[in-house]
Design a protein around this motif. Sequence first.
Motif, PDB file in Angstrom:
ATOM      1  N   VAL A   1       0.831  -1.206   0.000  1.00  0.00           N
ATOM      2  CA  VAL A   1       0.000   0.000   0.000  1.00  0.00           C
ATOM      3  C   VAL A   1       0.867   1.257   0.000  1.00  0.00           C
ATOM      4  O   VAL A   1       0.455   2.299  -0.540  1.00  0.00           O
ATOM      5  CB  VAL A   1      -0.947   0.001   1.215  1.00  0.00           C
ATOM      6  CG1 VAL A   1      -1.992  -1.087   1.083  1.00  0.00           C
ATOM      7  CG2 VAL A   1      -0.177  -0.148   2.527  1.00  0.00           C
ATOM      8  N   PHE A   2       2.067   1.189   0.569  1.00  0.00           N
ATOM      9  CA  PHE A   2       2.953   2.349   0.564  1.00  0.00           C
ATOM     10  C   PHE A   2       3.488   2.608  -0.840  1.00  0.00           C
ATOM     11  O   PHE A   2       3.635   3.766  -1.255  1.00  0.00           O
ATOM     12  CB  PHE A   2       4.097   2.142   1.557  1.00  0.00           C
ATOM     13  CG  PHE A   2       3.643   2.006   2.981  1.00  0.00           C
ATOM     14  CD1 PHE A   2       3.246   3.117   3.710  1.00  0.00           C
ATOM     15  CD2 PHE A   2       3.584   0.755   3.590  1.00  0.00           C
ATOM     16  CE1 PHE A   2       2.814   2.995   5.023  1.00  0.00           C
ATOM     17  CE2 PHE A   2       3.156   0.624   4.900  1.00  0.00           C
ATOM     18  CZ  PHE A   2       2.764   1.748   5.616  1.00  0.00           C
ATOM     19  N   GLY A   3       3.796   1.552  -1.559  1.00  0.00           N
ATOM     20  CA  GLY A   3       4.212   1.720  -2.950  1.00  0.00           C
ATOM     21  C   GLY A   3       3.104   2.310  -3.795  1.00  0.00           C
ATOM     22  O   GLY A   3       3.342   3.173  -4.647  1.00  0.00           O
ATOM     23  N   LEU A   4       1.869   1.864  -3.550  1.00  0.00           N
ATOM     24  CA  LEU A   4       0.737   2.419  -4.287  1.00  0.00           C
ATOM     25  C   LEU A   4       0.539   3.891  -3.943  1.00  0.00           C
ATOM     26  O   LEU A   4       0.216   4.707  -4.820  1.00  0.00           O
ATOM     27  CB  LEU A   4      -0.527   1.622  -3.951  1.00  0.00           C
ATOM     28  CG  LEU A   4      -1.808   2.046  -4.672  1.00  0.00           C
ATOM     29  CD1 LEU A   4      -1.678   1.840  -6.182  1.00  0.00           C
ATOM     30  CD2 LEU A   4      -3.008   1.267  -4.143  1.00  0.00           C
ATOM     31  N   ALA A   5       0.731   4.262  -2.686  1.00  0.00           N
ATOM     32  CA  ALA A   5       0.600   5.657  -2.285  1.00  0.00           C
ATOM     33  C   ALA A   5       1.631   6.535  -2.991  1.00  0.00           C
ATOM     34  O   ALA A   5       1.334   7.672  -3.391  1.00  0.00           O
ATOM     35  CB  ALA A   5       0.752   5.778  -0.770  1.00  0.00           C
ATOM     36  N   ILE A   6       2.847   6.024  -3.157  1.00  0.00           N
ATOM     37  CA  ILE A   6       3.882   6.777  -3.872  1.00  0.00           C
ATOM     38  C   ILE A   6       3.477   6.993  -5.324  1.00  0.00           C
ATOM     39  O   ILE A   6       3.628   8.090  -5.876  1.00  0.00           O
ATOM     40  CB  ILE A   6       5.231   6.038  -3.780  1.00  0.00           C
ATOM     41  CG1 ILE A   6       5.720   6.014  -2.328  1.00  0.00           C
ATOM     42  CG2 ILE A   6       6.270   6.701  -4.678  1.00  0.00           C
ATOM     43  CD1 ILE A   6       6.964   5.169  -2.120  1.00  0.00           C
ATOM     44  N   VAL A   7       2.949   5.950  -5.955  1.00  0.00           N
ATOM     45  CA  VAL A   7       2.495   6.071  -7.346  1.00  0.00           C
ATOM     46  C   VAL A   7       1.367   7.092  -7.447  1.00  0.00           C
ATOM     47  O   VAL A   7       1.335   7.923  -8.374  1.00  0.00           O
ATOM     48  CB  VAL A   7       2.032   4.702  -7.874  1.00  0.00           C
ATOM     49  CG1 VAL A   7       1.408   4.843  -9.260  1.00  0.00           C
ATOM     50  CG2 VAL A   7       3.213   3.737  -7.933  1.00  0.00           C
ATOM     51  N   TYR A   8       0.425   7.056  -6.508  1.00  0.00           N
ATOM     52  CA  TYR A   8      -0.670   8.029  -6.507  1.00  0.00           C
ATOM     53  C   TYR A   8      -0.128   9.451  -6.397  1.00  0.00           C
ATOM     54  O   TYR A   8      -0.568  10.365  -7.112  1.00  0.00           O
ATOM     55  CB  TYR A   8      -1.610   7.748  -5.344  1.00  0.00           C
ATOM     56  CG  TYR A   8      -2.557   6.596  -5.561  1.00  0.00           C
ATOM     57  CD1 TYR A   8      -2.668   5.976  -6.787  1.00  0.00           C
ATOM     58  CD2 TYR A   8      -3.361   6.127  -4.516  1.00  0.00           C
ATOM     59  CE1 TYR A   8      -3.532   4.921  -6.988  1.00  0.00           C
ATOM     60  CE2 TYR A   8      -4.238   5.076  -4.701  1.00  0.00           C
ATOM     61  CZ  TYR A   8      -4.324   4.475  -5.935  1.00  0.00           C
ATOM     62  OH  TYR A   8      -5.193   3.437  -6.136  1.00  0.00           O
ATOM     63  N   ALA A   9       0.809   9.657  -5.471  1.00  0.00           N
ATOM     64  CA  ALA A   9       1.351  11.004  -5.260  1.00  0.00           C
ATOM     65  C   ALA A   9       2.028  11.533  -6.520  1.00  0.00           C
ATOM     66  O   ALA A   9       1.816  12.684  -6.918  1.00  0.00           O
ATOM     67  CB  ALA A   9       2.331  10.981  -4.086  1.00  0.00           C
ATOM     68  N   VAL A  10       2.833  10.704  -7.147  1.00  0.00           N
ATOM     69  CA  VAL A  10       3.538  11.131  -8.357  1.00  0.00           C
ATOM     70  C   VAL A  10       2.552  11.400  -9.491  1.00  0.00           C
ATOM     71  O   VAL A  10       2.730  12.346 -10.272  1.00  0.00           O
ATOM     72  CB  VAL A  10       4.570  10.068  -8.767  1.00  0.00           C
ATOM     73  CG1 VAL A  10       5.209  10.416 -10.110  1.00  0.00           C
ATOM     74  CG2 VAL A  10       5.648   9.941  -7.695  1.00  0.00           C
ATOM     75  N   SER A  11       1.506  10.606  -9.583  1.00  0.00           N
ATOM     76  CA  SER A  11       0.541  10.786 -10.664  1.00  0.00           C
ATOM     77  C   SER A  11      -0.220  12.095 -10.562  1.00  0.00           C
ATOM     78  O   SER A  11      -0.661  12.646 -11.576  1.00  0.00           O
ATOM     79  CB  SER A  11      -0.448   9.610 -10.682  1.00  0.00           C
ATOM     80  OG  SER A  11      -1.274   9.626  -9.515  1.00  0.00           O
TER      81      SER A  11
END
Length: 280
Positions: free
Chosen positions: A140-150
Amino acid sequence: MRRSVGQILGRTGIRIPLILWSIAVLYPIFWMFLGSFKSNAEIYRNPWGWPETFSFANFSQAWTNYNIDISVFNSLIVTAIGAVLTLVLAIPTAYAIERINFRGSKMLFTLYISAMMIPMVLGWIPLFFLLNDLNLLDNVFGLAIVYAVSQLPFSIFVLTSFMSTIPKSLEESASIDGLSPYGILFKIVTPLSMSGIITVTIMNCIQFWNEYFMALIFLQTKTNYTLALAIDYISSEAQYTNAWGTLFASLVIAIVPVIILYAIFQRRIAKGMTEGAIKG
């Protein structure tokens, strides 16, 4: 008299389609709310009517049997981390682009704006392998990073438009008084850009909470599912177990926070987007 009649007819001609459209949009949501309180037998027997008794059994079943509680927690974690990380990256970047004159600043801003036009789907496969190499896949932390960058391009675009209207004289006075560039950013520029920051945060939170496709690609185990993936799983199960009431209940759990958030901050969102458009 003619002018008043014409105004009434004009307003009526505008309002009637809007009312009809509102009914078409709100009625399925209202029907979903009613279905969440019905048993499966009652849904089949009287799908369009009011429930005979308002029962919370569907919510209890969704919360325990289908692990909606874990999915809600995962969505909260992803949304919170993604929103905070977006602000941490977007605020200094927007300030640097807007206030610091360096070679390539305009090109960098154009690059960020151009990124808004690129479909995110083009980056899903490279992101999948990148997260796998970083051991952040199914995390979920990796997904949060992807969301932030997007959401960085959108956030920077909105914040730069707000920061551009802050008088430079305030920053010059603070610099003369001995305030460092970081102090100017966080003590002067950030508070004066709070309308834009709140608008960006709310829009990003709604986007992260409802996002489905990237979560489907980057999350693999049920214990890491976000709410959107859990609802999709319940939807597939409902075809064979007739758990339609549970599906409606899970949809209500997902949609109520968004409705409450938007109802509370709708004026702030409208004001922030309008001011951002004017200031940009």
